[in-house]
Scaffold this motif. Structure first.
Motif, short mmCIF file in Angstrom:
data_model
loop_
_atom_site.label_atom_id
_atom_site.label_comp_id
_atom_site.label_asym_id
_atom_site.label_seq_id
_atom_site.Cartn_x
_atom_site.Cartn_y
_atom_site.Cartn_z
N GLY A 11 0.82 -1.20 0.00
CA GLY A 11 0.00 0.00 0.00
C GLY A 11 0.86 1.26 0.00
O GLY A 11 2.07 1.22 0.22
N THR B 30 -2.03 -5.67 -1.34
CA THR B 30 -3.15 -5.02 -2.01
C THR B 30 -2.92 -5.03 -3.52
O THR B 30 -1.77 -5.04 -3.98
CB THR B 30 -3.33 -3.57 -1.52
OG1 THR B 30 -4.38 -2.95 -2.25
CG2 THR B 30 -2.05 -2.77 -1.72
N CYS C 74 -4.35 -2.61 -5.37
CA CYS C 74 -4.83 -1.30 -5.79
C CYS C 74 -3.95 -0.67 -6.87
O CYS C 74 -4.46 0.05 -7.74
CB CYS C 74 -4.93 -0.37 -4.58
SG CYS C 74 -3.36 0.01 -3.77
N HIS C 75 -2.66 -0.94 -6.84
CA HIS C 75 -1.78 -0.33 -7.85
C HIS C 75 -2.02 -0.93 -9.24
O HIS C 75 -1.95 -0.22 -10.24
CB HIS C 75 -0.32 -0.52 -7.44
CG HIS C 75 0.00 0.01 -6.08
ND1 HIS C 75 -0.30 1.30 -5.71
CD2 HIS C 75 0.58 -0.58 -5.00
CE1 HIS C 75 0.09 1.50 -4.46
NE2 HIS C 75 0.62 0.38 -4.01
N VAL D 76 -4.91 -2.13 -10.20
CA VAL D 76 -6.20 -1.55 -10.59
C VAL D 76 -5.99 -0.15 -11.14
O VAL D 76 -6.59 0.24 -12.16
CB VAL D 76 -7.17 -1.53 -9.39
CG1 VAL D 76 -8.44 -0.76 -9.74
CG2 VAL D 76 -7.50 -2.94 -8.93
N GLU D 77 -5.12 0.61 -10.48
CA GLU D 77 -4.83 1.96 -10.93
C GLU D 77 -4.18 1.96 -12.32
O GLU D 77 -4.50 2.79 -13.16
CB GLU D 77 -3.91 2.65 -9.93
CG GLU D 77 -3.68 4.13 -10.19
CD GLU D 77 -2.84 4.78 -9.12
OE1 GLU D 77 -2.65 6.01 -9.18
OE2 GLU D 77 -2.36 4.06 -8.21
N ASP E 232 -7.33 3.01 -14.34
CA ASP E 232 -7.34 4.46 -14.13
C ASP E 232 -6.20 5.18 -14.84
O ASP E 232 -5.97 6.36 -14.59
CB ASP E 232 -7.27 4.77 -12.63
CG ASP E 232 -8.44 4.19 -11.86
OD1 ASP E 232 -9.53 4.04 -12.47
OD2 ASP E 232 -8.28 3.86 -10.67
#
Length: 282
Positions: A33, A62, A64-65, A67-68, A72
């Protein structure tokens, strides 16, 4: 003797772990994270007091990176496809131009053959920085700056794949070619049905090396391209500098590293053959 082998393997294993540790940390960092990355790398990225920490496994994994990166960051996909266009455009051109040039140098006699081949070798040894100005002036005159073709065309006429494939083509016996000619084979048939299959190891080795080189280009895109929408993926990574983007940098590095790793593992045997062939003196 047995104990000596054990010690040798132990030393080699230790050296391999040390060499591969940055890769392990790269993968581990992509699952950390932002807060954990900030705590581990703050001393390096933001100039905080203390030392950087390099844990092997994340405390709170995680995705999240990733996903980014994949959802995104549309510029990531634009640069990814630019890398695909550059790399496979160069490799396709080298497959046509490089194989023909290597076959010509290996099996045909023509005036100034040794002189031309010597020029090829000299050009292969010159770094990009030496030829940068002349390349830029030529591409600018042809209106190819700020264009992906300005990266692809010079790569197509690279001399290094010619050198690799030339060594394999010289191993084809002349008697085999003469027998094929006596049976009525034309020159283009010799090239397609004898040279390419027999010299396939050298061709694949040069293609693997070409992929590894052009997948990670930095200097040429920064020199010849101005529009950011034309940048390849290799230029996307150095542009990430802040602590908040460090996780995305790790994830993007893993995604960029993975295709090169797969190509390397798939062509490892051919690379070894190419290195051995290049080391043989005439």
């Amino acid at each position: 003797m047995h104990m000596g082998k054990v010690i040798l393997w132990g030393i080699l294993t230790l050296l391999a772990i040390v060499a591969l540790y940055p890769v392990f940390f790269l993968i581990s960092g992509s699952f950390m994270g932002k807060d954990e990355l900030g705590a581990c790398l703050g001393a390096v990225i933001s100039g905080k007091q203390g030392y950087a920490d390099f844990p092997l496994l994340p405390s709170f994994p995680t995705l999240c990176h990733y996903v980014e990166i994949f959802l995104d960051s549309p510029e990531f996909f634009v640069m990814f496809w630019n890398s695909i266009k550059i790399t496979f455009g160069v490799l396709a051109g080298q497959l046509v131009v490089g194989t023909a040039a290597a076959w010509g140098f290996a099996k045909y006699e023509f005036p100034w053959k040794k002189g031309f081949f010597l020029i090829y070798m000299i050009l292969m040894l010159l770094p990009f920085q030496v030829l940068m100005l002349s390349d830029y002036l030529v591409l600018d005159r042809l209106a190819l700056t700020d264009n992906l073709w300005g990266i692809i065309l010079p790569g197509i006429f690279s001399t290094f794949p010619v050198f690799i494939m030339y060594r394999f083509f010289t191993e084809i016996p002349d008697s085999l070619l003469e027998s094929a000619r006596l049976d009525g084979a034309r020159e283009w048939q010799l090239f397609l049905y004898l040279a390419l299959p027999i010299g396939s190891s050298g061709i694949i080795a040069s293609m693997v090396l070409g992929f590894l080189e052009y997948w990670s280009l930095i200097e040429q895109p920064l020199t010849f391209l101005k529009e950011k929408s034309l940048f390849p993926l290799s230029v996307f990574l150095p542009d990430i500098t802040s602590v908040s983007q460090s996780g995305m940098a790790f994830a993007a590095s893993v995604v960029t590293f993975f295709p090169a790793l797969m190509v390397f593992l798939g062509g490892q045997d051919y690379l070894e053959q190419g290195i051995m062939a290049g080391a043989v003196k005439e």
